[in-house]
Write a protein that holds these residues in place. Structure first.
Motif, PDB file in Angstrom:
ATOM      1  N   UNK A 263       0.831  -1.197   0.000  1.00 25.70           N
ATOM      2  CA  UNK A 263       0.000   0.000   0.000  1.00 25.70           C
ATOM      3  C   UNK A 263       0.872   1.256   0.000  1.00 25.70           C
ATOM      4  N   UNK A 264       1.968   1.238   0.772  1.00 22.75           N
ATOM      5  CA  UNK A 264       2.876   2.387   0.783  1.00 22.75           C
ATOM      6  C   UNK A 264       3.457   2.635  -0.601  1.00 22.75           C
ATOM      7  N   UNK A 265       3.847   1.578  -1.293  1.00 20.63           N
ATOM      8  CA  UNK A 265       4.396   1.735  -2.636  1.00 20.63           C
ATOM      9  C   UNK A 265       3.379   2.395  -3.564  1.00 20.63           C
ATOM     10  N   UNK A 266       2.129   1.961  -3.464  1.00 19.52           N
ATOM     11  CA  UNK A 266       1.082   2.562  -4.295  1.00 19.52           C
ATOM     12  C   UNK A 266       0.894   4.033  -3.945  1.00 19.52           C
ATOM     13  N   UNK A 267       0.817   4.331  -2.663  1.00 22.02           N
ATOM     14  CA  UNK A 267       0.602   5.710  -2.223  1.00 22.02           C
ATOM     15  C   UNK A 267       1.761   6.614  -2.624  1.00 22.02           C
ATOM     16  N   UNK A 268       2.985   6.164  -2.393  1.00 20.54           N
ATOM     17  CA  UNK A 268       4.139   7.033  -2.605  1.00 20.54           C
ATOM     18  C   UNK A 268       4.543   7.132  -4.072  1.00 20.54           C
ATOM     19  N   UNK A 269       4.110   6.195  -4.888  1.00 27.59           N
ATOM     20  CA  UNK A 269       4.376   6.287  -6.325  1.00 27.59           C
ATOM     21  C   UNK A 269       3.328   7.144  -7.032  1.00 27.59           C
ATOM     22  N   UNK A 270       2.072   7.028  -6.627  1.00 29.66           N
ATOM     23  CA  UNK A 270       0.986   7.599  -7.412  1.00 29.66           C
ATOM     24  C   UNK A 270       0.222   8.733  -6.731  1.00 29.66           C
ATOM     25  N   UNK A 271       0.298   8.839  -5.386  1.00 31.89           N
ATOM     26  CA  UNK A 271      -0.571   9.782  -4.681  1.00 31.89           C
ATOM     27  C   UNK A 271       0.193  10.852  -3.903  1.00 31.89           C
ATOM     28  N   UNK A 272       1.287  10.485  -3.294  1.00 31.60           N
ATOM     29  CA  UNK A 272       1.983  11.383  -2.365  1.00 31.60           C
ATOM     30  C   UNK A 272       3.441  11.513  -2.794  1.00 31.60           C
ATOM     31  N   UNK A 273       3.883  12.739  -3.029  1.00 33.38           N
ATOM     32  CA  UNK A 273       5.275  13.001  -3.388  1.00 33.38           C
ATOM     33  C   UNK A 273       6.073  13.187  -2.097  1.00 33.38           C
ATOM     34  N   UNK A 274       6.734  12.131  -1.663  1.00 36.86           N
ATOM     35  CA  UNK A 274       7.458  12.155  -0.397  1.00 36.86           C
ATOM     36  C   UNK A 274       8.551  13.225  -0.399  1.00 36.86           C
ATOM     37  N   UNK A 275       9.137  13.507  -1.556  1.00 39.90           N
ATOM     38  CA  UNK A 275      10.231  14.475  -1.631  1.00 39.90           C
ATOM     39  C   UNK A 275       9.782  15.889  -1.266  1.00 39.90           C
ATOM     40  N   UNK A 276       8.475  16.145  -1.299  1.00 40.19           N
ATOM     41  CA  UNK A 276       7.961  17.485  -1.005  1.00 40.19           C
ATOM     42  C   UNK A 276       7.416  17.610   0.420  1.00 40.19           C
ATOM     43  N   UNK A 277       7.557  16.577   1.222  1.00 43.71           N
ATOM     44  CA  UNK A 277       7.037  16.617   2.587  1.00 43.71           C
ATOM     45  C   UNK A 277       8.006  17.341   3.516  1.00 43.71           C
ATOM     46  N   UNK A 278       7.445  18.160   4.392  1.00 42.56           N
ATOM     47  CA  UNK A 278       8.255  18.808   5.425  1.00 42.56           C
ATOM     48  C   UNK A 278       8.307  17.986   6.700  1.00 42.56           C
ATOM     49  N   UNK A 279       7.277  17.171   6.949  1.00 46.88           N
ATOM     50  CA  UNK A 279       7.242  16.325   8.140  1.00 46.88           C
ATOM     51  C   UNK A 279       6.214  15.230   7.926  1.00 46.88           C
ATOM     52  N   UNK A 280       6.450  14.091   8.580  1.00 43.40           N
ATOM     53  CA  UNK A 280       5.496  12.984   8.542  1.00 43.40           C
ATOM     54  C   UNK A 280       5.300  12.463   9.952  1.00 43.40           C
ATOM     55  N   UNK A 281       4.053  12.106  10.278  1.00 44.07           N
ATOM     56  CA  UNK A 281       3.685  11.630  11.607  1.00 44.07           C
ATOM     57  C   UNK A 281       2.987  10.289  11.464  1.00 44.07           C
ATOM     58  N   UNK A 282       3.440   9.305  12.244  1.00 44.04           N
ATOM     59  CA  UNK A 282       2.870   7.968  12.182  1.00 44.04           C
ATOM     60  C   UNK A 282       2.345   7.581  13.554  1.00 44.04           C
ATOM     61  N   UNK A 283       1.181   6.912  13.588  1.00 44.47           N
ATOM     62  CA  UNK A 283       0.691   6.369  14.846  1.00 44.47           C
ATOM     63  C   UNK A 283      -0.110   5.110  14.566  1.00 44.47           C
ATOM     64  N   UNK A 284       0.284   4.031  15.213  1.00 35.83           N
ATOM     65  CA  UNK A 284      -0.397   2.758  15.043  1.00 35.83           C
ATOM     66  C   UNK A 284       0.395   1.655  15.710  1.00 35.83           C
ATOM     67  N   UNK A 285       0.028   0.409  15.452  1.00 37.01           N
ATOM     68  CA  UNK A 285       0.786  -0.716  16.012  1.00 37.01           C
ATOM     69  C   UNK A 285       2.237  -0.686  15.552  1.00 37.01           C
ATOM     70  N   UNK A 286       3.099  -1.322  16.323  1.00 35.34           N
ATOM     71  CA  UNK A 286       4.530  -1.277  16.039  1.00 35.34           C
ATOM     72  C   UNK A 286       4.866  -1.734  14.624  1.00 35.34           C
ATOM     73  N   UNK A 287       4.240  -2.823  14.164  1.00 42.16           N
ATOM     74  CA  UNK A 287       4.555  -3.333  12.828  1.00 42.16           C
ATOM     75  C   UNK A 287       4.206  -2.318  11.753  1.00 42.16           C
ATOM     76  N   UNK A 288       3.070  -1.642  11.917  1.00 44.86           N
ATOM     77  CA  UNK A 288       2.662  -0.630  10.935  1.00 44.86           C
ATOM     78  C   UNK A 288       3.638   0.546  10.942  1.00 44.86           C
ATOM     79  N   UNK A 289       3.995   1.014  12.142  1.00 45.86           N
ATOM     80  CA  UNK A 289       4.905   2.161  12.252  1.00 45.86           C
ATOM     81  C   UNK A 289       6.254   1.839  11.617  1.00 45.86           C
TER      82      UNK A 289
END
Length: 252
Positions: free
Chosen positions: A196-222
């Protein structure tokens, strides 16, 4: 050693079938002690069957909301969460440790313009105050939230998210994912895993333009999502996380 203070429950709000939010009355002489920033958490203690039971919960309110509130989702066989969801009443008293954990505050001279939040289940609790504060304090900012759940019935705080989107319009992009139902956005059903991350980061979200990212969830997901963000070029100092079983917000 940090001292826990007895705080009275001022309000209990049923947020969903299995989640309540709890606001505390903070006496004037403790107002400085319980001043908090987005991204922090509280440790609560209750006497359950004669035994002290402590649990930590993310602060659900934003600093300018005028209240100190946490959200507690019921966990099967969870002693504290069961008590909070079924027995705790307004007027009861809990021992509460002062706010702890690293907060997130961008430097005024370096405003954050595009943030990404990725949460699953009750992980949204930690991200809501960060979303609100970021959009409120920086008129040039945008926030993209990817929020995963089993199905629409398990979605937490859907009305609050819709209200924030109505308030901030295109500055807040919501990407809702369901693992057991079809999605309305063209994305495949599934968990927040590597595919799912590959799909999101290839087609939906340009990670190179992010100033910050926040994650919250189970350890495996994080760990999976955090690793994918780094693989797509996000610098480690721009990545912040909170594991549900280990409340904290800090650089990876």
């Amino acid at each position: 050693m940090t001292v826990m203070h007895p705080l009275q429950v001022a309000d209990i709000r049923r947020e969903s079938a299995d989640t309540v939010s709890i606001a505390f009355t903070v006496p004037a002489h403790l107002s400085a002690t319980y001043r908090f920033q987005q991204g922090q958490y509280l440790q609560l203690e209750a006497q359950l069957q004669g035994e002290p039971v402590r649990r930590s919960y993310s602060i659900f309110s934003a600093p300018d909301d005028g209240e100190l509130r946490v959200a507690i989702r019921h966990v099967p066989q969870g002693r504290f969460s069961s008590y909070a969801n079924t027995q705790l009443s307004v007027g009861d008293t809990l021992l509460v440790m002062p706010p702890a954990g690293s907060s997130y505050r961008p430097e005024p001279q370096a405003p954050v313009h595009h943030c990404l939040g990725m949460a699953s289940g009750s992980g949204i609790t930690a991200l809501l105050p960060i979303i609100k504060t970021t959009l409120e304090n920086d008129n040039d900012s945008r926030f993209t939230l990817v929020y995963g759940n089993r199905d629409r019935a398990s979605l937490l705080f859907g009305e609050r998210l819709a209200a924030l989107q109505a308030l901030y319009g295109q500055r807040l992009e919501l990407i809702l994912l369901f693992s057991r139902e079809s999605n309305d956005n063209g994305l495949p059903s599934g968990r927040l895993d590597l595919a799912m991350c590959d799909t999101l980061f290839r087609e939906w979200i340009d990670v190179s333009r992010l100033d910050a990212a926040f994650l919250c969830g189970p350890q495996a997901m994080v760990e999976t999502v955090g690793g994918a963000l780094k693989d797509y070029g996000l610098a480690a100092e721009r990545l912040h996380f909170e594991r549900l079983a280990e409340p904290r917000l800090q650089p990876c």
